[in-house]
Design an enzyme around this catalytic site. Structure first.
Site, short mmCIF file in Angstrom:
data_model
loop_
_atom_site.label_atom_id
_atom_site.label_comp_id
_atom_site.label_asym_id
_atom_site.label_seq_id
_atom_site.Cartn_x
_atom_site.Cartn_y
_atom_site.Cartn_z
N ASP A 2 106.97 59.97 21.95
CA ASP A 2 105.70 60.22 22.64
C ASP A 2 105.41 61.71 22.63
OD1 ASP A 2 107.14 61.44 24.83
OD2 ASP A 2 107.53 59.44 25.60
N LYS A 42 102.30 56.11 22.79
CA LYS A 42 102.96 55.06 23.56
C LYS A 42 102.10 54.72 24.77
CE LYS A 42 106.78 56.19 25.77
NZ LYS A 42 108.18 56.44 26.12
N ARG A 44 102.30 52.39 28.10
CA ARG A 44 103.16 51.57 28.94
C ARG A 44 102.29 50.68 29.82
NH1 ARG A 44 108.40 51.64 29.90
NH2 ARG A 44 108.71 53.64 28.89
N ASP A 54 114.63 62.35 21.32
CA ASP A 54 114.16 62.06 22.68
C ASP A 54 115.08 62.74 23.68
OD1 ASP A 54 112.47 61.06 24.60
OD2 ASP A 54 112.85 58.96 24.15
#
Length: 141
Positions: A19, A43, A45, A69
Site C-alpha cells: 500500500d 488496497k 479494506r 512491508d
C-alpha cells in the site's frame, strides 16, 4: 538492512509495497539493494478480513519482485498481493518485513502463493529473521 539477504541476481527488480503507506520503506530497501523500480498496490479494506487489492500499472512480467512491508501478521493480504503478481507472470517474488509476526499459517500461505523466500528482522524472532536490528539500535542510542 532488509536488502542484505536478497539474492545478488535479481532480474530487473521491482520493490513493491502492499500500500502507499509503506512506499518509503520500499524505497529504502531498493536504495540499499542498489537498483530497481518502486511501486505499490492500491488496497481497499472493506472489513478486518475483507481486503481488495487493485493491481498497479507497472509491468512485472519476467521480473523479480521484492514485496516490502513493515509487519506481516497473518499473511492474508500479502498472499493476495502475491497472487495478483503471479497472474501477471512475475519471475520470482521475495518478501521482506521489519516485524515478522507470521501468526497461524502465514508462512504456508505465502509459500503457496508463490513467495520464494521471506526475510525479516529479529524484532520478533522467527525462522525468517535474517537481519539483526542491533546495529541500527546501537547507532541511535
Amino acid at each position: 538492512r532488509l536488502a542484505e539477504p536478497l539474492p545478488d541476481d535479481l532480474a530487473e527488480p521491482v520493490f513493491l509495497s502492499p500500500d502507499a503507506g509503506a512506499i518509503d520503506l520500499a524505497e529504502t530497501v531498493r536504495d540499499a539493494a542498489g537498483a530497481g523500480e518502486i511501486d505499490y498496490f492500491e488496497k481497499t479494506r472493506h472489513s478486518g478480513t475483507d481486503v481488495e487489492i487493485s493491481p498497479s500499472g507497472i509491468d512485472v512480467a519476467d521480473r523479480d519482485v521484492v514485496v516490502v512491508d513493515d509487519i506481516i501478521a497473518t499473511g492474508s493480504t500479502m498472499s493476495e498481493a502475491v497472487g495478483v503478481l503471479q497472474e501477471r507472470n512475475v519471475e520470482r517474488v521475495f518478501v521482506t518485513c521489519v516485524h515478522p509476526l507470521l501468526a497461524r499459517n502465514a508462512v504456508t500461505k505465502l509459500s503457496r502463493a508463490g513467495v520464494e523466500a521471506i526475510y525479516g528482522t529479529d524484532t520478533i524472532e522467527r525462522g525468517v529473521s535474517a537481519v539483526s536490528v542491533a546495529p541500527t539500535l546501537a547507532r541511535h542510542l
